[in-house]
Design a protein around this motif. Structure first.
Motif, PDB file in Angstrom:
ATOM      1  N   ARG A   1      20.985  46.148  88.309  1.00 15.32           N
ATOM      2  CA  ARG A   1      19.609  45.949  88.767  1.00 15.32           C
ATOM      3  C   ARG A   1      18.833  47.281  88.732  1.00 15.32           C
ATOM      4  O   ARG A   1      17.648  47.307  88.423  1.00 15.32           O
ATOM      5  N   SER A   2      19.504  48.370  89.010  1.00 15.53           N
ATOM      6  CA  SER A   2      18.851  49.686  88.948  1.00 15.53           C
ATOM      7  C   SER A   2      18.416  50.009  87.523  1.00 15.53           C
ATOM      8  O   SER A   2      17.330  50.530  87.297  1.00 15.53           O
TER       9      SER A   2
ATOM     10  N   ARG B   1      25.531  48.777  89.553  1.00 14.82           N
ATOM     11  CA  ARG B   1      24.169  48.347  89.841  1.00 14.82           C
ATOM     12  C   ARG B   1      23.291  48.136  88.603  1.00 14.82           C
ATOM     13  O   ARG B   1      22.363  48.903  88.353  1.00 14.82           O
TER      14      ARG B   1
ATOM     15  N   HIS C   1      23.505  36.621  83.898  1.00 19.81           N
ATOM     16  CA  HIS C   1      22.561  37.288  84.807  1.00 19.81           C
ATOM     17  C   HIS C   1      22.526  38.790  84.524  1.00 19.81           C
ATOM     18  O   HIS C   1      21.450  39.387  84.412  1.00 19.81           O
ATOM     19  N   CYS C   2      23.696  39.390  84.381  1.00 20.33           N
ATOM     20  CA  CYS C   2      23.772  40.822  84.084  1.00 20.33           C
ATOM     21  C   CYS C   2      23.104  41.134  82.746  1.00 20.33           C
ATOM     22  O   CYS C   2      22.349  42.104  82.635  1.00 20.33           O
TER      23      CYS C   2
ATOM     24  N   LEU D   1      19.418  41.171  83.190  1.00 24.71           N
ATOM     25  CA  LEU D   1      18.951  42.404  83.826  1.00 24.71           C
ATOM     26  C   LEU D   1      18.848  43.545  82.818  1.00 24.71           C
ATOM     27  O   LEU D   1      17.941  44.371  82.885  1.00 24.71           O
TER      28      LEU D   1
ATOM     29  N   ARG E   1      15.334  47.881  86.715  1.00 26.63           N
ATOM     30  CA  ARG E   1      14.108  48.423  87.308  1.00 26.63           C
ATOM     31  C   ARG E   1      13.660  49.681  86.581  1.00 26.63           C
ATOM     32  O   ARG E   1      12.464  49.917  86.418  1.00 26.63           O
TER      33      ARG E   1
ATOM     34  N   GLU F   1      14.295  41.362  86.155  1.00 22.49           N
ATOM     35  CA  GLU F   1      14.897  40.563  87.226  1.00 22.49           C
ATOM     36  C   GLU F   1      14.507  39.092  87.101  1.00 22.49           C
ATOM     37  O   GLU F   1      15.323  38.197  87.361  1.00 22.49           O
TER      38      GLU F   1
END
Length: 116
Positions: free
Chosen positions: A9-10, A7, A51-52, A55, A13, A27
């Motif tokens: 994305r975690s 994850r 994309h990663c 992030l 954030r 993001e």
């Protein structure tokens, strides 16, 4: 373990929590970077890597004291150096695990660096 299962994305954030000004920043960068990669004709795997990296491009913010990001004045030379250093921290953090090694240099290159 596959990169998606951890994850990223975690992590994005989490790094964006350093200031209310950063909410959603990582993001948005990831989405723009992946869209640009697709427009350039990169294959889906490369687009996913970009994309990663988007992030994770600011994970090095965790190495900068939180208060510096929200100072209501121009940064001192020392504070500005600490902020610039976060790109190096991003690369250092991401290269500590083989899971993120493929995106570490891409993520760290998201900001201008004199040492790159």
């Amino acid at each position: 373990m596959h990169r998606r299962s951890i994850r990223p994305r975690s992590f994005a954030r989490f790094s964006d929590l350093k200031s209310t000004w950063f909410t959603g920043h990582s993001e948005m960068v990831a989405g723009l970077a992946a869209a640009a990669a697709a427009l350039l004709g990169l294959d889906p795997t490369a687009c996913a890597t970009v994309h990663c990296a988007g992030l994770l491009h600011d994970i090095g913010r965790v190495g900068v004291p939180t208060g510096i990001w929200d100072l209501p004045r121009a940064l001192s030379t020392t504070e500005r150096d600490r902020v610039r250093f976060h790109s190096w921290e991003t690369e250092r953090i991401l290269t500590t695990t083989p899971l993120f090694d493929p995106v570490a240099r891409i993520a760290a290159a998201a900001h201008e660096r004199d040492d790159a």
